[in-house]
Design a protein around this motif. Structure first.
Motif, PDB file in Angstrom:
ATOM      1  N   ILE A  25      72.757  29.463 -10.209  1.00  0.00           N
ATOM      2  CA  ILE A  25      73.971  30.220 -10.533  1.00  0.00           C
ATOM      3  C   ILE A  25      75.211  29.453 -10.081  1.00  0.00           C
ATOM      4  N   ALA A  26      75.155  28.886  -8.877  1.00  0.00           N
ATOM      5  CA  ALA A  26      76.310  28.134  -8.369  1.00  0.00           C
ATOM      6  C   ALA A  26      76.605  26.946  -9.276  1.00  0.00           C
ATOM      7  N   ARG A  28      75.868  26.576 -12.372  1.00  0.00           N
ATOM      8  CA  ARG A  28      76.396  27.110 -13.632  1.00  0.00           C
ATOM      9  C   ARG A  28      77.890  27.404 -13.504  1.00  0.00           C
ATOM     10  N   ILE A  29      78.263  28.104 -12.456  1.00  0.00           N
ATOM     11  CA  ILE A  29      79.666  28.512 -12.309  1.00  0.00           C
ATOM     12  C   ILE A  29      80.551  27.294 -12.052  1.00  0.00           C
ATOM     13  N   ARG A  30      80.064  26.348 -11.239  1.00  0.00           N
ATOM     14  CA  ARG A  30      80.870  25.151 -10.946  1.00  0.00           C
ATOM     15  C   ARG A  30      81.154  24.343 -12.212  1.00  0.00           C
TER      16      ARG A  30
END
Lengths: 491, 491
Positions: A25-26, A28-30
């Motif tokens: 998830i991290a 992906r968001i970055r």
């Protein structure tokens, strides 16, 4: 047998698996601002990639997280990308994402207070914030639902119950005079869908004409109501748009409220998108009159930057709400006056309040309000770009953060294109922009004319993004209109 | 201005914040079997604990995660506790929780294929698994919704559309003959709630009598249908229960299917809970006949151990489904035949398929099936304990994993208690058990008699848990019935 030896669905490496998911998830968001906004792949191509067998023996979460990383994540549209400006779907703030993770981690079932004590309190807290924002009087009620369609449905369901209480027992078939509902011709499709579901029928939904700014014309509403009364029908509800889906138009709420009061009709406001301006003190006057509504739909998962799914219906009267939805059954156990099962249509429900509470407390009201204000400034920037360019025209005012514009290349004018050809061009421009991976927009139709619709409900969109989209669209449109000139130039 | 300096809702310490949330979730799950199942706290007490202000300036996610750990998590009922056996709410398998985290992390909006390419494919894959399990013929359709109430509503909405197509345009008011719906007197309340919502009305829902095993009596169904026909009404739909909410009863599906065919009625099966047995080859015959249904409701978030929210409606005919829900609007953009907006009532929706896909692929079909089978064995264990104990009696057969029993202490018989006093005792026993933190159960009413209801849809429940619950309930009941003897003994 000890608990340890007993086969459950627990995971031996739970901590590591959660960590792997968190890293995915991290990552992906970055990387959310990287192009493309969306992969160009067809359903069939993708169906050949994503593992589709239901195995008898499990592969374990490590392997399946790997599958998500390889086969799912890359083909998940970057909705948080700064140039994802389609529908009214927003880039969620990551604090909302964390709140939502905690929601599933705690897995509460707050149909009953016992099934989620903290979840029940959180729902009341969050609804209280919104009731305060929207100026609801003492005795207000509310419910958190999956989104705008359900929120509108909940409002109309209570409206029907109040104005035709006999429907509960006898059904709509028991009515002598058909109920009629009014919404502007700019109304969201969920209003008609709700009317169909409730048994009111499409024919009993009036599309009240709107003015050049796409706002319902109060006089036309009055005329329609009188006509229906004369025909023996029962006008019972007006749905006012506070941020229409196509252009962000806000209906004249005080005028509509006055007509509703005079004609004894329910006033429901669909502020699914536009309601977010209530977070910013100086923007609130934009929705003046909303405090007069009998029910309001507003979506935290739209312009409040909370991840899907999260909608809210507010009711002027909690009593009317409970009268409509009260749920009794022996197996549900003893009643608690705070049981959420009595406040809405569904029974089992997640603790959706948590992500709103988490995001709002993490960011604070003013930070979210600044983003909303900036989205509106970006809309004005784009609107001005369109006004200032000889080949562009805005199709309607942009009172909030949606801009609809139409591009008519001079080559098309010279070439004597029909209106239909120019309509088609708008769609081609959007599709080519999308294929390039630069941005995802949707088309619009305003007063029968096609255009490009840019919905800026995105905390990552910059002025440079707006300029880039505008210039790229213009270049695409120009090239499509002058294919020969372009090919020559390219050689 | 570079993107970096630009104020967004992004978090500086995203990785750490996600890790903190993951640790909180891991800690929660690791300690899920600890007592108490639920804290004894009132709404008012808890409302005084949970921070309720909407701050102007945010506190940041670290601080808010701390608030969740201190003020929310402890007051979140341990639904995954091995002795949480209330309603039909299950302990989620942690792989489902991870899948749900990924769902929110990817934040897809698959109303349209473009808004979630992988999500759209995943929904088709997961629905395909269920359609296969339930023996749906080619041309089947389906939709993933929030839970059983919505899943039943979707089924009944298509039923209405098919049997009274004019309702779409003209509303229920346009019908000459009122539609009538049939469900056994053991039917889930969501059936009547759906009928009320759809404008059919409570009075047009027939509660068909059930036999001593709580199964609908086909002959009574036929009688009711004939009566309604004679009275000029239009019987259009039967809802059969495949795992009733109170006792887990399965209606005689083949008989009901035959009546529906003969009488030209829609057959909807509410298998929200019981549908899980279709995962285990040797248990499938329990629901024989379900393959004849026109629509089926089945909830992954019930006995499939997927976290809330997740329900499914399957349709025999995708064409009828699309005919009912097709959604068109200019701003939605070009059509893709796989757009999920055309398959269901709501538009914006999360990618709920992901958690089902993730959990099923992680665990494999057989592991989940073993847990379902064991839950049924635990139910038989409890049923036998009740049969073998002179003061207990089961109130109904327990064909799946729900057991309802009534405790009549010999002291109460000696003391000449009324039936009402014994009814009250059941509730007191449940409440005292709950207060002790040992287990969370709900009451039941079977044929007008109150009892204790134990719903075993929990992957962590052991035979020892069942024995403990049975013995504790018996001890509590005995003590309540003999307060003086008990006090004497205690001195």
């Amino acid at each position: 047998m000890t608990r340890k030896q007993f086969e459950t669905l627990d995971l031996d490496n739970l901590e590591q698996n959660l960590q792997q998911a968190a890293e995915l998830i991290a990552g992906r968001i970055r990387a959310i601002a990287c192009d493309p906004v969306k992969q160009n792949i067809s359903f069939e191509e993708l169906a050949a990639i994503i593992p589709c067998d239901l195995p008898d023996e499990g592969h374990g979460p490590e392997a399946v997280i790997g599958e998500v990383a390889r086969h799912i994540e890359p083909y998940s549209t970057r909705i948080g990308h700064p140039r994802f400006l389609a529908w009214i779907t927003t880039s969620p703030g990551p604090a909302g994402t964390i709140g939502d993770m905690l929601c599933t981690g705690l897995n509460q079932a707050p149909l009953s207070f016992k099934g989620g004590p903290a979840a029940t309190v959180l729902e009341e807290i969050v609804l209280g914030w919104f009731a305060g924002m929207f100026g609801m009087p003492e005795g207000w009620g509310g419910t958190i639902v999956s989104g705008g369609t359900m929120a509108n449905l909940m409002g109309l369901t209570v409206a029907r119950r109040v104005h035709a209480p006999q429907v509960h027992a006898r059904g709509m078939q028991g009515l002598e005079r058909p109920l009629v509902l009014y919404v502007s011709d700019q109304g969201h499709m969920s209003v008609t869908r709700s009317a169909v579901l409730l048994g009111i029928g499409e024919d009993n939904v009036r599309a009240v004409p709107s003015d050049s700014a796409c706002r319902m014309i109060p006089h036309e509403l009055e005329k329609a109501v009188q006509q229906d009364r004369r025909a023996g029908r029962l006008p019972f509800c007006v749905v006012a748009q506070a941020g229409s889906v196509t252009t962000g138009a806000v209906d004249p709420l005080p005028d509509i409220a006055a007509i509703c009061r005079r004609e004894n009709m329910w006033m429901h406001v669909d502020a699914a998108y536009g309601g977010a301006v209530m977070l910013a003190d100086e923007l609130r006057p934009l929705l003046a009159g909303i405090e007069l509504a009998d029910s309001v739909c507003v979506d935290p998962h739209k312009w409040f930057f909370v991840p899907l799914e999260c909608g809210i219906t507010l009711f002027r009267s909690r009593e009317q709400q409970l009268e409509t939805f009260r749920a009794k059954a022996a197996y549900l156990g003893a009643e608690n006056p705070h049981d959420l099962k009595n406040t809405t249509f569904i029974l089992s429900r997640a603790n959706r309040a948590l992500k709103v509470w988490f995001a709002f407390r993490s960011y604070g009201r003013l930070r979210i309000a600044r983003i909303i204000r900036r989205n509106m400034e970006l809309a004005r920037q784009l609107y001005r770009l369109m006004c200032d360019h000889p080949e562009w025209e805005p199709l309607a005012p942009a009172p909030l953060s949606i801009v609809c514009g139409r591009y008519t290349p001079s080559a098309a004018v010279r070439g004597g294109w029909t209106e239909q050809q120019i309509d088609d061009l708008q769609l081609q421009m959007i599709e080519e922009l999308e294929r390039s991976g630069t941005a995802l927009l949707t088309p619009a139709a305003v007063n029968g004319r096609a255009g490009v619709r840019v919905c800026i409900a995105n905390h990552r969109t910059t002025p440079e993004d707006i300029t880039l989209i505008f210039n790229t669209l213009t270049a695409i449109g120009t090239r499509i209109a002058r294919p020969d000139e372009h090919e020559t130039a390219g050689e």
